[in-house]
Design a protein around this motif. Structure first.
Motif, PDB file in Angstrom:
ATOM      1  N   ILE A  16       1.501 -17.294  -2.741  1.00 35.39           N
ATOM      2  CA  ILE A  16       0.079 -17.151  -3.112  1.00 35.39           C
ATOM      3  C   ILE A  16      -0.683 -16.416  -2.003  1.00 35.39           C
ATOM      4  CG2 ILE A  16      -2.060 -18.450  -3.572  1.00 35.39           C
ATOM      5  CD1 ILE A  16      -0.233 -20.529  -5.016  1.00 35.39           C
ATOM      6  N   ALA A  17      -0.391 -16.756  -0.758  1.00 35.69           N
ATOM      7  CA  ALA A  17      -1.065 -16.070   0.360  1.00 35.69           C
ATOM      8  C   ALA A  17      -0.692 -14.589   0.378  1.00 35.69           C
ATOM      9  CB  ALA A  17      -0.695 -16.730   1.690  1.00 35.69           C
ATOM     10  N   CYS A  18       0.579 -14.284   0.086  1.00 31.56           N
ATOM     11  CA  CYS A  18       0.994 -12.864   0.070  1.00 31.56           C
ATOM     12  C   CYS A  18       0.249 -12.114  -1.033  1.00 31.56           C
ATOM     13  CB  CYS A  18       2.512 -12.749  -0.140  1.00 31.56           C
ATOM     14  SG  CYS A  18       3.455 -13.200   1.325  1.00 31.56           S
ATOM     15  N   VAL A  19       0.184 -12.701  -2.226  1.00 29.84           N
ATOM     16  CA  VAL A  19      -0.515 -12.053  -3.349  1.00 29.84           C
ATOM     17  C   VAL A  19      -1.987 -11.829  -2.977  1.00 29.84           C
ATOM     18  CG1 VAL A  19      -1.352 -12.433  -5.715  1.00 29.84           C
ATOM     19  CG2 VAL A  19       1.061 -12.838  -5.152  1.00 29.84           C
ATOM     20  N   TYR A  20      -2.579 -12.828  -2.374  1.00 23.85           N
ATOM     21  CA  TYR A  20      -3.993 -12.728  -1.977  1.00 23.85           C
ATOM     22  C   TYR A  20      -4.195 -11.574  -0.987  1.00 23.85           C
ATOM     23  CZ  TYR A  20      -8.492 -14.111   0.030  1.00 23.85           C
ATOM     24  OH  TYR A  20      -9.782 -14.125   0.483  1.00 23.85           O
ATOM     25  N   LYS A  21      -3.313 -11.509   0.021  1.00 25.49           N
ATOM     26  CA  LYS A  21      -3.453 -10.448   1.035  1.00 25.49           C
ATOM     27  C   LYS A  21      -3.230  -9.066   0.412  1.00 25.49           C
ATOM     28  CE  LYS A  21      -1.940 -13.013   5.102  1.00 25.49           C
ATOM     29  NZ  LYS A  21      -0.832 -13.130   6.059  1.00 25.49           N
ATOM     30  N   ILE A  22      -2.243  -8.965  -0.474  1.00 25.08           N
ATOM     31  CA  ILE A  22      -1.969  -7.668  -1.118  1.00 25.08           C
ATOM     32  C   ILE A  22      -3.175  -7.247  -1.959  1.00 25.08           C
ATOM     33  CG2 ILE A  22      -0.510  -6.476  -2.811  1.00 25.08           C
ATOM     34  CD1 ILE A  22       1.785  -8.401  -1.906  1.00 25.08           C
ATOM     35  N   LEU A  62       0.839  -1.211   0.000  1.00 24.38           N
ATOM     36  CA  LEU A  62       0.000   0.000   0.000  1.00 24.38           C
ATOM     37  C   LEU A  62       0.873   1.261   0.000  1.00 24.38           C
ATOM     38  CD1 LEU A  62      -2.923   1.110   0.168  1.00 24.38           C
ATOM     39  CD2 LEU A  62      -2.686   1.084   2.663  1.00 24.38           C
ATOM     40  N   ALA A  63       1.945   1.244   0.777  1.00 26.15           N
ATOM     41  CA  ALA A  63       2.859   2.395   0.820  1.00 26.15           C
ATOM     42  C   ALA A  63       3.460   2.628  -0.569  1.00 26.15           C
ATOM     43  CB  ALA A  63       3.960   2.159   1.850  1.00 26.15           C
ATOM     44  N   ALA A  64       3.820   1.551  -1.256  1.00 23.76           N
ATOM     45  CA  ALA A  64       4.387   1.674  -2.605  1.00 23.76           C
ATOM     46  C   ALA A  64       3.342   2.253  -3.562  1.00 23.76           C
ATOM     47  CB  ALA A  64       4.879   0.309  -3.097  1.00 23.76           C
ATOM     48  N   GLU A  65       2.130   1.745  -3.467  1.00 23.07           N
ATOM     49  CA  GLU A  65       1.051   2.243  -4.337  1.00 23.07           C
ATOM     50  C   GLU A  65       0.819   3.741  -4.109  1.00 23.07           C
ATOM     51  OE1 GLU A  65      -3.074   1.008  -3.450  1.00 23.07           O
ATOM     52  OE2 GLU A  65      -3.383   0.843  -5.598  1.00 23.07           O
ATOM     53  N   GLN A  66       0.715   4.115  -2.852  1.00 25.75           N
ATOM     54  CA  GLN A  66       0.413   5.526  -2.537  1.00 25.75           C
ATOM     55  C   GLN A  66       1.538   6.465  -2.957  1.00 25.75           C
ATOM     56  OE1 GLN A  66      -0.606   5.106   1.626  1.00 25.75           O
ATOM     57  NE2 GLN A  66      -2.794   4.839   1.154  1.00 25.75           N
ATOM     58  N   ALA A  67       2.758   5.924  -3.076  1.00 28.79           N
ATOM     59  CA  ALA A  67       3.903   6.759  -3.462  1.00 28.79           C
ATOM     60  C   ALA A  67       4.128   6.749  -4.978  1.00 28.79           C
ATOM     61  CB  ALA A  67       5.160   6.282  -2.736  1.00 28.79           C
ATOM     62  N   GLY A  68       3.263   6.063  -5.714  1.00 29.03           N
ATOM     63  CA  GLY A  68       3.343   6.160  -7.171  1.00 29.03           C
ATOM     64  C   GLY A  68       3.845   4.937  -7.914  1.00 29.03           C
ATOM     65  N   ALA A  69       4.005   3.808  -7.241  1.00 29.38           N
ATOM     66  CA  ALA A  69       4.437   2.592  -7.950  1.00 29.38           C
ATOM     67  C   ALA A  69       3.340   2.156  -8.928  1.00 29.38           C
ATOM     68  CB  ALA A  69       4.713   1.470  -6.956  1.00 29.38           C
ATOM     69  N   ASP A  70       3.775   1.590 -10.060  1.00 26.79           N
ATOM     70  CA  ASP A  70       2.810   1.089 -11.051  1.00 26.79           C
ATOM     71  C   ASP A  70       2.346  -0.326 -10.723  1.00 26.79           C
ATOM     72  OD1 ASP A  70       2.847   3.318 -12.858  1.00 26.79           O
ATOM     73  OD2 ASP A  70       4.882   2.703 -13.395  1.00 26.79           O
ATOM     74  N   ALA A  71       3.191  -1.062  -9.981  1.00 23.50           N
ATOM     75  CA  ALA A  71       2.881  -2.460  -9.667  1.00 23.50           C
ATOM     76  C   ALA A  71       3.784  -2.907  -8.524  1.00 23.50           C
ATOM     77  CB  ALA A  71       3.122  -3.348 -10.886  1.00 23.50           C
ATOM     78  N   VAL A  72       3.427  -4.022  -7.904  1.00 26.64           N
ATOM     79  CA  VAL A  72       4.338  -4.637  -6.926  1.00 26.64           C
ATOM     80  C   VAL A  72       4.583  -6.085  -7.341  1.00 26.64           C
ATOM     81  CG1 VAL A  72       3.808  -3.196  -4.912  1.00 26.64           C
ATOM     82  CG2 VAL A  72       2.395  -5.204  -5.389  1.00 26.64           C
ATOM     83  N   SER A  73       5.784  -6.590  -7.031  1.00 28.95           N
ATOM     84  CA  SER A  73       6.084  -8.007  -7.238  1.00 28.95           C
ATOM     85  C   SER A  73       6.156  -8.677  -5.884  1.00 28.95           C
ATOM     86  CB  SER A  73       7.454  -8.241  -7.886  1.00 28.95           C
ATOM     87  OG  SER A  73       7.685  -7.408  -8.949  1.00 28.95           O
ATOM     88  N   ALA A  74       5.593  -9.873  -5.789  1.00 26.91           N
ATOM     89  CA  ALA A  74       5.646 -10.617  -4.532  1.00 26.91           C
ATOM     90  C   ALA A  74       5.642 -12.108  -4.867  1.00 26.91           C
ATOM     91  CB  ALA A  74       4.438 -10.275  -3.660  1.00 26.91           C
ATOM     92  N   ILE A  75       6.637 -12.833  -4.380  1.00 24.35           N
ATOM     93  CA  ILE A  75       7.515 -12.487  -3.272  1.00 24.35           C
ATOM     94  C   ILE A  75       8.998 -12.687  -3.656  1.00 24.35           C
ATOM     95  CG2 ILE A  75       5.946 -13.025  -1.394  1.00 24.35           C
ATOM     96  CD1 ILE A  75       7.136 -15.870  -1.285  1.00 24.35           C
ATOM     97  N   ASN A  76       9.887 -12.022  -2.925  1.00 27.21           N
ATOM     98  CA  ASN A  76      11.291 -12.396  -2.948  1.00 27.21           C
ATOM     99  C   ASN A  76      11.424 -13.654  -2.080  1.00 27.21           C
ATOM    100  OD1 ASN A  76      14.194 -12.345  -3.062  1.00 27.21           O
ATOM    101  ND2 ASN A  76      14.114 -10.116  -3.309  1.00 27.21           N
TER     102      ASN A  76
END
Ligand code: RRO
Length: 307
Positions: free
Chosen positions: A227-233, A180-194
């Motif tokens: 998969i759980a991380c993607v679901y939660k995000i 959410l912090a990344a989204e609010q700061a202007g990210a176009d997408a997030v990758s999950a997970i490392n």
């Protein structure tokens, strides 16, 4: 029935949703004899830093049940050499290239991105690695802190109009808050997970198998974590999510997509067979045809959660 596999992320079009993950496909040029990278949706490079890095001392990889632990320590050629030797050959990769950037301070990330912007590198965007588990200095400082993630994202957003993707760590208590912090700061997408912190010990010598003792676990063992991380995000943000972690087949990719991913990255499976990701594209098309799905986007977030 013809199925549409193309996907768009923030206005950038990809021929299909099967990407290859950072650190598992070199800089996109080393695998040319092993697979046809031009059929992939995109290639994400190994993380590039301001200076070249040797990485951690060996041993830095060990196989574990349904996976592996790595402790590469960000070994890479550095941005200067990347610009001199890889950028001029990007066309040979034949598909979209996303350059992964790592650093130890906001300044480090900015330095690398500004260099790439200045040379008008023909890449379609950046994946910002805030989640390397294997370096001591500033270990995952950004990945665990929404405020720092926001500040870094905001600074980078000012430098580029290209795709800006933030790669998240599962080694946190609330991955969705970081997204959410990344989204609010202007990210176009997030990758999950490392990778997930992992350790494996030789019971005879009593030594951990990787030199740094703890490393990053990847492969099918971590797929349910991813998969759980993607679901939660997906419950918390509206920007596209790139699903990563233990994907070895189109069915695995569909699991991620149902959980909320728009595209996926294949990582550890490339070590077994660098042609895995390419072969998944036909498999995915078949799945869509068999299930009467015309557009892949119809599947994203299509999980039917239990009440
Ligand atoms: O180089 C590494 O040790 C490494 C990196 Br940068 C990363 O992001 N994830 C990982 O598992 N290893």
């Amino acid at each position: 029935m013809s199925c549409n596999l193309t996907v768009e992320i923030a206005g950038v079009s990809f021929k299909n949703p099967i990407f290859v993950a950072s650190g598992t496909f070199g800089y996109g040029l080393e695998t040319q004899e092993l697979t046809d990278s031009s059929s992939l949706g995109a290639v994400i490079t190994k993380s590039i830093t301001r200076h070249p890095r040797e990485g951690n001392p060996p041993p830095r990889i060990v196989e574990t049940p349904s996976g592996m632990i790595n402790s590469i320590g960000l070994a890479n050629m550095g941005v200067e050499r990347y610009i001199d030797t890889v950028i001029p050959r990007i066309d040979e990769i034949g598909t979209a290239v996303i350059t992964n950037i790592a650093g130890f301070s906001i300044d480090d990330y900015l330095y690398v991105m500004e260099k790439l912007e200045a040379c008008k590198a023909p890449i379609c965007g950046y994946e910002i690695n805030i989640s390397c588990p294997n370096v001591e200095a500033g270990r995952m400082e950004f990945a665990v802190d929404p405020e720092l993630t926001g500040r870094l994202t905001e600074s980078l957003r000012e430098v580029t109009k290209k795709l800006l993707i933030i790669k998240l760590s599962p080694n946190v208590t609330g991955i969705a808050s970081i997204a959410l912090a990344a989204e609010q700061a202007g990210a176009d997408a997030v990758s999950a997970i490392n990778t997930v912190f992992g350790m494996s010990i030789d019971t005879q010598s009593r030594s951990p198998y990787v030199q740094t003792n703890v490393g990053g676990l990847s492969g099918p063992a971590v797929r349910p974590v991813g998969i759980a991380c993607v679901y939660k995000i997906s419950r918390k943000v509206n920007i596209p999510i790139i699903g990563i972690g233990g994907i070895t087949s189109a069915n695995d990719a569909v699991e991620y997509i149902l959980a909320g991913a728009s595209v996926v990255q294949v990582g550890t499976a490339n070590y077994k067979n660098a042609d895995t990701a390419r072969s998944m594209i036909d498999e995915l098309e078949l799945y869509l045809a068999e299930n009467g799905i015309e557009n892949l986007s119809e599947l994203t977030g299509g999980v039917i959660p239990n009440e």
